[in-house]
Design a protein around this motif. Structure first.
Motif, PDB file in Angstrom:
ATOM      1  N   ALA A   5       0.831  -1.199   0.000  1.00  0.00           N
ATOM      2  CA  ALA A   5       0.000   0.000   0.000  1.00  0.00           C
ATOM      3  C   ALA A   5       0.874   1.261   0.000  1.00  0.00           C
ATOM      4  N   PRO A   6       0.290   2.357  -0.578  1.00  0.00           N
ATOM      5  CA  PRO A   6      -1.066   2.465  -1.141  1.00  0.00           C
ATOM      6  C   PRO A   6      -1.099   2.081  -2.617  1.00  0.00           C
ATOM      7  N   LEU A   7      -2.319   1.872  -3.090  1.00  0.00           N
ATOM      8  CA  LEU A   7      -2.582   1.591  -4.492  1.00  0.00           C
ATOM      9  C   LEU A   7      -3.199   2.842  -5.105  1.00  0.00           C
ATOM     10  N   THR A   8      -2.572   3.366  -6.162  1.00  0.00           N
ATOM     11  CA  THR A   8      -3.013   4.639  -6.742  1.00  0.00           C
ATOM     12  C   THR A   8      -3.039   4.557  -8.259  1.00  0.00           C
ATOM     13  N   GLY A   9      -3.604   5.583  -8.879  1.00  0.00           N
ATOM     14  CA  GLY A   9      -3.572   5.663 -10.321  1.00  0.00           C
ATOM     15  C   GLY A   9      -2.155   5.900 -10.821  1.00  0.00           C
ATOM     16  N   GLY A  10      -1.818   5.309 -11.961  1.00  0.00           N
ATOM     17  CA  GLY A  10      -0.467   5.473 -12.493  1.00  0.00           C
ATOM     18  C   GLY A  10      -0.366   5.021 -13.926  1.00  0.00           C
ATOM     19  N   VAL A  11       0.836   5.117 -14.483  1.00  0.00           N
ATOM     20  CA  VAL A  11       1.091   4.694 -15.856  1.00  0.00           C
ATOM     21  C   VAL A  11       2.096   3.552 -15.840  1.00  0.00           C
ATOM     22  N   ASN A  12       2.100   2.798 -16.921  1.00  0.00           N
ATOM     23  CA  ASN A  12       2.987   1.650 -17.065  1.00  0.00           C
ATOM     24  C   ASN A  12       4.267   2.094 -17.767  1.00  0.00           C
ATOM     25  N   PRO A  13       5.436   1.973 -17.135  1.00  0.00           N
ATOM     26  CA  PRO A  13       6.685   2.367 -17.796  1.00  0.00           C
ATOM     27  C   PRO A  13       6.942   1.631 -19.100  1.00  0.00           C
ATOM     28  N   LEU A  14       6.381   0.424 -19.250  1.00  0.00           N
ATOM     29  CA  LEU A  14       6.560  -0.322 -20.491  1.00  0.00           C
ATOM     30  C   LEU A  14       5.623   0.163 -21.595  1.00  0.00           C
ATOM     31  N   ARG A  57      -2.746   5.098 -21.789  1.00  0.00           N
ATOM     32  CA  ARG A  57      -2.988   3.871 -21.041  1.00  0.00           C
ATOM     33  C   ARG A  57      -2.688   4.158 -19.567  1.00  0.00           C
ATOM     34  N   VAL A  58      -3.680   4.035 -18.713  1.00  0.00           N
ATOM     35  CA  VAL A  58      -3.480   4.227 -17.284  1.00  0.00           C
ATOM     36  C   VAL A  58      -4.082   3.047 -16.541  1.00  0.00           C
ATOM     37  N   GLY A  59      -3.668   2.893 -15.299  1.00  0.00           N
ATOM     38  CA  GLY A  59      -4.173   1.811 -14.463  1.00  0.00           C
ATOM     39  C   GLY A  59      -3.817   2.081 -13.024  1.00  0.00           C
ATOM     40  N   LEU A  60      -3.659   1.013 -12.251  1.00  0.00           N
ATOM     41  CA  LEU A  60      -3.313   1.123 -10.840  1.00  0.00           C
ATOM     42  C   LEU A  60      -1.870   0.687 -10.631  1.00  0.00           C
ATOM     43  N   SER A 116      -1.210  -2.504 -12.878  1.00  0.00           N
ATOM     44  CA  SER A 116      -2.360  -3.328 -13.222  1.00  0.00           C
ATOM     45  C   SER A 116      -3.369  -2.519 -14.013  1.00  0.00           C
ATOM     46  N   ASP A 117      -3.891  -3.079 -15.104  1.00  0.00           N
ATOM     47  CA  ASP A 117      -5.071  -2.498 -15.723  1.00  0.00           C
ATOM     48  C   ASP A 117      -6.246  -2.646 -14.769  1.00  0.00           C
ATOM     49  N   ALA A 118      -7.130  -1.680 -14.763  1.00  0.00           N
ATOM     50  CA  ALA A 118      -8.345  -1.760 -13.939  1.00  0.00           C
ATOM     51  C   ALA A 118      -9.449  -1.002 -14.646  1.00  0.00           C
ATOM     52  N   TYR A 119     -10.599  -1.623 -14.775  1.00  0.00           N
ATOM     53  CA  TYR A 119     -11.737  -0.988 -15.424  1.00  0.00           C
ATOM     54  C   TYR A 119     -13.015  -1.576 -14.853  1.00  0.00           C
ATOM     55  N   SER A 120     -14.142  -0.931 -15.148  1.00  0.00           N
ATOM     56  CA  SER A 120     -15.405  -1.286 -14.506  1.00  0.00           C
ATOM     57  C   SER A 120     -15.780  -2.748 -14.728  1.00  0.00           C
ATOM     58  N   SER A 121     -16.190  -3.390 -13.637  1.00  0.00           N
ATOM     59  CA  SER A 121     -16.646  -4.770 -13.709  1.00  0.00           C
ATOM     60  C   SER A 121     -18.078  -4.810 -14.230  1.00  0.00           C
ATOM     61  N   LEU A 122     -18.445  -5.943 -14.791  1.00  0.00           N
ATOM     62  CA  LEU A 122     -19.798  -6.109 -15.306  1.00  0.00           C
ATOM     63  C   LEU A 122     -20.712  -6.761 -14.278  1.00  0.00           C
TER      64      LEU A 122
END
Length: 767
Positions: A560-569, A582-585, A593-599
């Motif tokens: 922790a903590p887990l926040t919004g960020g970008v992937n260096p790759l 491209r953004v994620g956590l 990690s990619d993260a987006y709304s669950s169904l």
């Protein structure tokens, strides 16, 4: 214990490059009615292809994964040939591989036609022999190593006799027509149990790679691919006890290039349970003189999952494949520790099984679960099922029923030997969570040597201490990549005792790169016992690393903590009038990690927005991964990414908001944009709790530039963001005062007016 999970949270194999997941099935690329015209366009190149067997190949950029059809769990041969990707199930090697040409299936075209061989042709017949002397099941590959003509031609083993011989790249014959010259002829041969027909679909005992990467063909001839000429590959780990648990051998891969540079990559990926013995054999070869050749095997070694000792009887027990009896590892009973058990004949009516090891014989038509659970009901503490015919067998007779007690399989000979010893006592030892892991790649370049015994001394390896925080169980996978590989592959395994640390020893050489992934909670490797739907946080290590012998490193996951960020790759960048987004956590160790709304309810809820000069130009509730076509003139952009994690397992970082602002104009070359990133170091433990109020903040640019920082502020909340208190920051260090779950607000600005505003609710616990 092993698993079958993948990055897609389904059984299969992962071919991981730079992963770009598509929107979830059934989801629109953008939330209906929310995306302005000219909004974010989904990243191109991602698609799914269903093979004739029902197995699904997911292709996304440089990343590919395979989901076997329900009830199937084969190994897969994977190759690149003539620009096309082939993924052939190992139980379909007699089929035309063009049926499994993923590229051609996706494009709706016929495979690229290969030029017919010109000039004189000769006939080459192929005969295969398994290690037991019977005809061997497998496939043979032919490559002209002078000019690569004809590509990677194949013939199934054993081929069909009396079928016409042609120069076609594939046909179900035991022969092929070739132009005289120098060829690589390699065969992958299975050896099956003695009780099974040698070319049947039974689980093989082992695989053998035989043949030669360089052989002269001058006239009609017969090539005998004889697995009896192959040498067993063995690995010793002097400092730690290890065993061939299921999943020990996962890769047998090779590349062969012709003198003109034409190259073909090939190999087999073996999931846990792909072979009964976890043994591998290679035929030594002479050094190649034309083109290049390399092959490698990959090994995953841990403490023995289960061992048994009995006076006068040698025992090699194996757990059955957990995928038949459970969805996650907590549903599969294992022995944890040491147990001394008296052996009882579980097939004898009226036998006293209370607290004993029940020994039962496998029977056709009677599921293992039925036998095991009946013995458990009678009081057995553990069950051993021995084969009813010579050797070993992994047949379970069915799936979908959970086991009540630890259950292992034994060979026919082991079971009979125990029964012959009246009053036999077995000392069993089980290790549920190995404290160490060896992940080893053994490449051989130019030839396969005669000596294939490897000694993995820790001083010659890299030592990486991984810590897995905050979760009850996780799924882990590590990916290796040789210089000639365009993709990396791995199976994933559950780590049951999280939070915890584990020492992982990795092959250390400049030609092998490593990266890793961890997911929480543990991803199901089956779906026979479905529970409530839940989102999975799948973190990727944001770099590839090659190690030197003796190197020491540490790496944290889910810190922790887990926040919004970008992937260096995959940084946010601009080319001309197109901005790649491209953004994620990210966690505190910069895993992404990619993260987006669950169904489904109780999952992720995300909102991604892009503003140009305060005008909303793109928005999506789904995967924030794509390209924005914009205006050429300089403008101020604001990228905002909000995530709520409503999963029942989420204890910290339940809500986070991040907004980046930056200025950008049309570029000629691809340019990484000046987005700020905040790093957090709260010195949390494995439960994401901190005893000290000291918090260190670092601010950097995603492109590594050094534009000076002009402003950095912090506010904290101990009531989930209802009230906030400003906290002084000096030289990036702040001291928080309070107890409980702390929430954070950080704002930073550099001298070029690029900003980041970040908020995370319940960031970690301060106590």
């Amino acid at each position: 214990m092993w698993g079958r999970g993948t990055v897609m949270a389904v059984p299969g194999v992962v071919l991981l490059g730079v992963v770009a997941l598509a929107a979830p099935a059934g989801a629109a690329a953008e939330a209906p009615g929310r995306a302005p015209a000219g909004g974010l366009r989904a990243e191109g190149g991602a698609y799914d292809v269903t093979l004739p067997t029902g197995d699904i190949v997911h292709v996304a950029g440089a990343g590919t994964s395979v989901t076997p059809a329900p009830g199937r769990d084969p190994a897969f041969t994977v190759s690149h040939d003539n620009g096309d990707l082939y993924v052939v199930p190992d139980d379909r090697l007699s089929d035309d591989p063009e049926r499994y040409n993923v590229t051609a299936l996706h494009e709706g075209r016929r495979p690229v036609a290969r030029p017919k061989a010109s000039g004189e042709l000769v006939t080459v017949r192929v005969r295969s022999i398994a290690r037991d002397g019977r005809p061997g099941l497998g496939v043979a590959n032919f490559l002209n190593v002078e000019d690569g003509a004809g590509g990677n031609a194949r013939r199934p083993l054993p081929g069909t006799k009396d079928q016409p011989c042609t120069d076609a790249s594939w046909e179900d014959a035991d022969c092929i027509r070739l132009r005289p010259g120098t060829y690589s002829i390699l065969g992958l041969i299975k050896t099956l149990p003695s009780w099974a027909p040698s070319t049947s679909g039974a689980t093989p005992l082992n695989y053998s790679l035989v043949g030669s990467p360089e052989v002269e063909i001058t006239g009609d001839t017969e090539i005998v691919l004889d697995a009896r000429k192959a040498t067993e590959v063995t690995v010793a780990t002097p400092e730690h006890a290890t065993a061939a648990n299921p999943g020990t051998i996962s890769h047998l891969m090779w590349t062969r290039s012709a003198a003109d540079g034409t190259a073909v990559d090939d190999g087999v990926l073996m999931p846990p349970g792909a072979t009964l013995e976890e043994r591998l054999f290679l035929q030594p070869t002479a050094r190649v003189r034309r083109g290049s050749f390399e092959m490698y095997t990959r090994w995953r070694l841990e403490a023995p999952a289960i061992t048994m000792r009995a006076a006068g009887v040698a025992l090699a027990p194996r757990y059955y494949d957990a995928a038949y009896f459970s969805d996650v590892s907590s549903q599969f009973p294992r022995l944890d520790g040491r147990a001394v058990l008296r052996v009882a004949d579980g097939d004898r009516p009226g036998a006293d099984l209370r607290g004993r090891l029940a020994l039962v014989q496998r029977k056709d038509g009677v599921p293992v679960a039925e036998q095991s659970n009946a013995a458990a009901k009678a009081g057995a503490r553990m069950v051993a099922v021995y084969n009813d015919r010579p050797g070993v067998d992994d047949e379970t007779g069915g799936a979908g029923v959970q086991l009540r007690v630890p259950t292992v399989r034994l060979s026919h000979e082991e079971g009979r030997a125990l029964l012959r010893r009246s009053g036999a006592v077995v000392t069993a030892k089980g290790v549920v969570d190995s404290p160490y892991l060896y992940d080893l790649v053994f490449p051989e370049t130019g030839q396969i040597p005669k000596k294939l015994h490897y000694i993995a001394r820790t001083r010659d390896l890299a030592r990486v201490e991984n810590s897995y925080s905050g979760a009850d169980s996780v799924t882990t996978g590590r990916y290796s990549r040789r210089p000639w590989e365009e993709y990396a592959t791995a199976y994933t395994f559950p780590l049951i005792g999280a939070p915890r640390t584990r020492v992982e020893y990795l092959s250390a050489d400049p030609g092998t790169q490593w990266s890793a992934r961890a997911a929480t909670p543990e991803e199901p490797y089956n779906h026979a016992f479905p529970g409530p739907e839940t989102p999975f946080l799948r973190l990727d290590e944001a770099k590839w690393t090659s190690y030197k012998p003796g190197a020491r490193a540490s790496h944290a996951w889910f810190q922790a903590p887990l926040t919004g960020g970008v992937n260096p790759l995959s940084p946010i960048s601009r080319t001309g009038d197109r901005i790649r987004l491209r953004v994620g956590l990210v966690d505190a160790a910069a895993n992404y990690s990619d993260a987006y709304s669950s169904l489904f309810p109780g999952g992720f809820v995300t909102d991604f927005r892009v503003y140009r000069d305060d005008e909303l130009v793109a928005q999506t509730a789904y995967l924030p991964n794509g390209t924005l076509t914009t205006t050429p003139g300089e403008a101020t952009y604001r990228v905002q990414y909000d995530v709520a994690n409503n999963a029942t397992w989420a204890r910290s970082s339940t809500r986070t908001k991040t907004a980046w602002t930056f200025r950008s104009a049309q570029t000629q070359a691809t340019t990484t944009l000046l987005l700020l990133q905040v790093g957090y170091d709260a010195r949390v433990d494995l439960h994401n709790r901190a005893r000290s109020g000291v918090l260190k903040l670092t601010v950097r640019h995603q492109d590594g530039s050094r534009t000076p920082l002009k402003r950095l502020t912090l506010a904290a909340s101990f009531d989930d963001g209802t009230t906030w208190t400003a906290v002084p920051v000096k030289d990036g260090t702040a001291r928080l005062h309070g107890r409980g779950m702390v929430s954070l607000r950080v704002a930073a600005e550099d001298a070029a007016s690029n900003t980041i505003d970040q908020e995370v609710i319940r960031a970690y616990e301060l106590h």
